[in-house]
Design a protein around this motif. Structure first.
Motif, PDB file in Angstrom:
ATOM      1  N   UNK A 159       0.819  -1.226   0.000  1.00  0.00           N
ATOM      2  CA  UNK A 159       0.000   0.000   0.000  1.00  0.00           C
ATOM      3  C   UNK A 159       0.846   1.266   0.000  1.00  0.00           C
ATOM      4  N   UNK A 160       2.176   1.115   0.032  1.00  0.00           N
ATOM      5  CA  UNK A 160       3.046   2.269   0.132  1.00  0.00           C
ATOM      6  C   UNK A 160       3.314   2.607   1.589  1.00  0.00           C
ATOM      7  N   UNK A 161       4.316   3.446   1.819  1.00  0.00           N
ATOM      8  CA  UNK A 161       4.701   3.813   3.176  1.00  0.00           C
ATOM      9  C   UNK A 161       3.761   4.884   3.727  1.00  0.00           C
ATOM     10  N   UNK A 162       3.307   4.659   4.958  1.00  0.00           N
ATOM     11  CA  UNK A 162       2.453   5.640   5.653  1.00  0.00           C
ATOM     12  C   UNK A 162       3.016   5.874   7.046  1.00  0.00           C
ATOM     13  N   UNK A 163       2.538   6.945   7.694  1.00  0.00           N
ATOM     14  CA  UNK A 163       3.013   7.274   9.036  1.00  0.00           C
ATOM     15  C   UNK A 163       2.534   6.243  10.051  1.00  0.00           C
ATOM     16  N   UNK A 170       5.294   2.792   8.116  1.00  0.00           N
ATOM     17  CA  UNK A 170       4.893   1.393   7.997  1.00  0.00           C
ATOM     18  C   UNK A 170       4.490   1.090   6.557  1.00  0.00           C
ATOM     19  N   UNK A 171       4.871  -0.074   6.104  1.00  0.00           N
ATOM     20  CA  UNK A 171       4.450  -0.554   4.784  1.00  0.00           C
ATOM     21  C   UNK A 171       3.609  -1.815   5.001  1.00  0.00           C
ATOM     22  N   UNK A 172       2.409  -1.818   4.481  1.00  0.00           N
ATOM     23  CA  UNK A 172       1.530  -2.987   4.550  1.00  0.00           C
ATOM     24  C   UNK A 172       1.600  -3.741   3.223  1.00  0.00           C
ATOM     25  N   UNK A 173       1.923  -5.022   3.302  1.00  0.00           N
ATOM     26  CA  UNK A 173       2.103  -5.846   2.117  1.00  0.00           C
ATOM     27  C   UNK A 173       0.856  -6.666   1.822  1.00  0.00           C
ATOM     28  N   UNK A 174       0.650  -6.959   0.556  1.00  0.00           N
ATOM     29  CA  UNK A 174      -0.388  -7.919   0.188  1.00  0.00           C
ATOM     30  C   UNK A 174       0.014  -9.272   0.769  1.00  0.00           C
ATOM     31  N   UNK A 175      -0.870  -9.855   1.560  1.00  0.00           N
ATOM     32  CA  UNK A 175      -0.514 -11.069   2.279  1.00  0.00           C
ATOM     33  C   UNK A 175      -0.232 -12.237   1.324  1.00  0.00           C
ATOM     34  N   UNK A 176       0.766 -13.036   1.702  1.00  0.00           N
ATOM     35  CA  UNK A 176       1.081 -14.242   0.938  1.00  0.00           C
ATOM     36  C   UNK A 176       0.411 -15.466   1.566  1.00  0.00           C
ATOM     37  N   UNK A 177      -0.542 -15.225   2.437  1.00  0.00           N
ATOM     38  CA  UNK A 177      -1.293 -16.291   3.089  1.00  0.00           C
ATOM     39  C   UNK A 177      -2.775 -16.148   2.783  1.00  0.00           C
ATOM     40  N   UNK A 178      -3.439 -17.279   2.748  1.00  0.00           N
ATOM     41  CA  UNK A 178      -4.883 -17.301   2.536  1.00  0.00           C
ATOM     42  C   UNK A 178      -5.456 -18.472   3.331  1.00  0.00           C
ATOM     43  N   UNK A 179      -6.766 -18.562   3.386  1.00  0.00           N
ATOM     44  CA  UNK A 179      -7.427 -19.654   4.102  1.00  0.00           C
ATOM     45  C   UNK A 179      -8.357 -20.389   3.145  1.00  0.00           C
ATOM     46  N   UNK A 180      -8.253 -21.707   3.129  1.00  0.00           N
ATOM     47  CA  UNK A 180      -9.121 -22.488   2.241  1.00  0.00           C
ATOM     48  C   UNK A 180     -10.471 -22.765   2.899  1.00  0.00           C
ATOM     49  N   UNK A 181     -11.320 -23.511   2.226  1.00  0.00           N
ATOM     50  CA  UNK A 181     -12.672 -23.773   2.722  1.00  0.00           C
ATOM     51  C   UNK A 181     -12.678 -24.560   4.026  1.00  0.00           C
ATOM     52  N   UNK A 250      14.458  -3.410  -8.896  1.00  0.00           N
ATOM     53  CA  UNK A 250      14.049  -2.597  -7.739  1.00  0.00           C
ATOM     54  C   UNK A 250      12.925  -1.629  -8.096  1.00  0.00           C
ATOM     55  N   UNK A 251      12.038  -1.420  -7.144  1.00  0.00           N
ATOM     56  CA  UNK A 251      10.932  -0.469  -7.298  1.00  0.00           C
ATOM     57  C   UNK A 251      11.125   0.656  -6.292  1.00  0.00           C
ATOM     58  N   UNK A 252      10.874   1.885  -6.699  1.00  0.00           N
ATOM     59  CA  UNK A 252      11.103   3.042  -5.823  1.00  0.00           C
ATOM     60  C   UNK A 252       9.801   3.536  -5.211  1.00  0.00           C
ATOM     61  N   UNK A 253       9.878   3.908  -3.940  1.00  0.00           N
ATOM     62  CA  UNK A 253       8.743   4.491  -3.237  1.00  0.00           C
ATOM     63  C   UNK A 253       9.176   5.754  -2.508  1.00  0.00           C
ATOM     64  N   UNK A 254       8.216   6.491  -1.976  1.00  0.00           N
ATOM     65  CA  UNK A 254       8.499   7.749  -1.267  1.00  0.00           C
ATOM     66  C   UNK A 254       7.895   7.704   0.131  1.00  0.00           C
ATOM     67  N   UNK A 255       8.699   8.092   1.132  1.00  0.00           N
ATOM     68  CA  UNK A 255       8.201   8.145   2.505  1.00  0.00           C
ATOM     69  C   UNK A 255       7.249   9.321   2.681  1.00  0.00           C
ATOM     70  N   UNK A 256       6.348   9.225   3.634  1.00  0.00           N
ATOM     71  CA  UNK A 256       5.430  10.345   3.883  1.00  0.00           C
ATOM     72  C   UNK A 256       6.128  11.490   4.630  1.00  0.00           C
ATOM     73  N   UNK A 257       5.414  12.603   4.750  1.00  0.00           N
ATOM     74  CA  UNK A 257       5.931  13.735   5.527  1.00  0.00           C
ATOM     75  C   UNK A 257       5.831  13.395   6.997  1.00  0.00           C
ATOM     76  N   UNK A 258       6.920  13.644   7.731  1.00  0.00           N
ATOM     77  CA  UNK A 258       6.899  13.364   9.164  1.00  0.00           C
ATOM     78  C   UNK A 258       5.987  14.359   9.892  1.00  0.00           C
ATOM     79  N   UNK A 259       5.357  13.856  10.916  1.00  0.00           N
ATOM     80  CA  UNK A 259       4.454  14.715  11.681  1.00  0.00           C
ATOM     81  C   UNK A 259       5.269  15.691  12.542  1.00  0.00           C
TER      82      UNK A 259
END
Length: 259
Positions: A159-163, A170-181, A250-259
């Motif tokens: 989701x990109x870096x957020x405060x 913090x960077x939230x990743x798409x989970x590599x886990x799932x749950x079956x039936x 490599x993929x580039x991202x940008x950090x948010x503005x610090x509070x």
């Protein structure tokens, strides 16, 4: 007299049958010898072909040939050749040779790693003795991974870096886990290994790296520079059982503005 004629006739009949059988075997044997000489010349069958050959991708534009040979003490060389579709000659394009200096006479594995252009190719591997006599060729297909394969590897989605706090993102990743039936947890991509994040410390300007395991869904990043940049690269296996790892661009991202 009649009995003598019968005995002579019987003997003649037996002789004729035996002569026919001998002639038949003689013809068949001659045909077999001629066929053997025509299609399997001595220089080919003097050595056994490799027991098996594995072509393993070890890095970009690199493959490892693993040649399994038998215990024949006459083996002096292993030849790896590229299939040649040039019909004007019978020569294959030799890629490399492996010298065999045997100290033990039992089945062994000989390896060679080569730099080759990307793509899939058919290879012929044969064995030679000290007189240059060759075994039958072992035919194997192998793929070399290069730029096109690297472009196909995607960095792990996020989701990109957020405060997260005054000094942390913090960077939230798409989970590599799932749950079956059945409620069991399953791995979505069993070739995904890790992701590495690189950025500059806001404390002393040093370059920092955080390793994110494929099982992690969120990563907290301390000491980041406000609106500074970071890069992340994801690492994969080509095969579940392979010890070799390939990384995405490599993929580039940008950090948010610090509070």
């Amino acid at each position: 007299m009649i009995n003598n004629l019968k005995k002579k006739s019987a003997k003649a009949l037996v002789f004729g049958v035996l002569a026919s059988i001998i002639l038949c075997f003689s013809c068949e044997n001659t045909d077999l010898v001629e066929t053997f000489d025509q299609y399997i010349p001595e220089s080919v069958v003097s050595l056994a072909m490799p027991d098996s050959v594995a072509v393993v991708q070890t890095d970009y534009n690199k493959v490892l040939f693993k040649v399994y040979v038998n215990s024949d003490p006459k083996i002096k060389k292993v030849v790896v050749a590229l299939f040649d579709d040039d019909t004007t000659d019978d020569d294959d394009k030799i890629v490399t040779t492996i010298d065999v200096n045997r100290t033990i006479y039992q089945p062994e594995i000989y390896e060679v790693e080569l730099d080759l252009p990307e793509g899939g190719n058919e290879y012929f591997i044969h064995i030679e003795d000290s007189e240059g006599k060759q075994s039958i060729k072992y035919d194997v297909f192998g793929s070399v991974l290069g730029d096109a394969f690297k472009e196909s590897l995607q960095a792990r989605q996020n989701t990109g870096a957020t405060i997260y706090s005054d000094s942390e993102a913090i960077i939230n990743w798409t989970s590599n886990r799932d749950t079956n039936d059945d409620g069991d947890i399953i791995i979505k991509n069993n070739l995904l290994i890790k992701t590495e994040i690189s950025y500059t410390s806001s404390v002393d300007g040093s370059e920092l790296t955080i390793v994110v395991d494929e099982s992690e869904d969120a990563t907290i990043i301390p000491d980041f520079i406000s609106e500074g940049t970071y890069t992340y690269t994801t690492f994969y296996k080509v095969d579940v059982d392979s010890p070799y790892v390939f990384e995405s661009n490599p993929t580039e991202g940008t950090f948010p503005v610090k509070i």
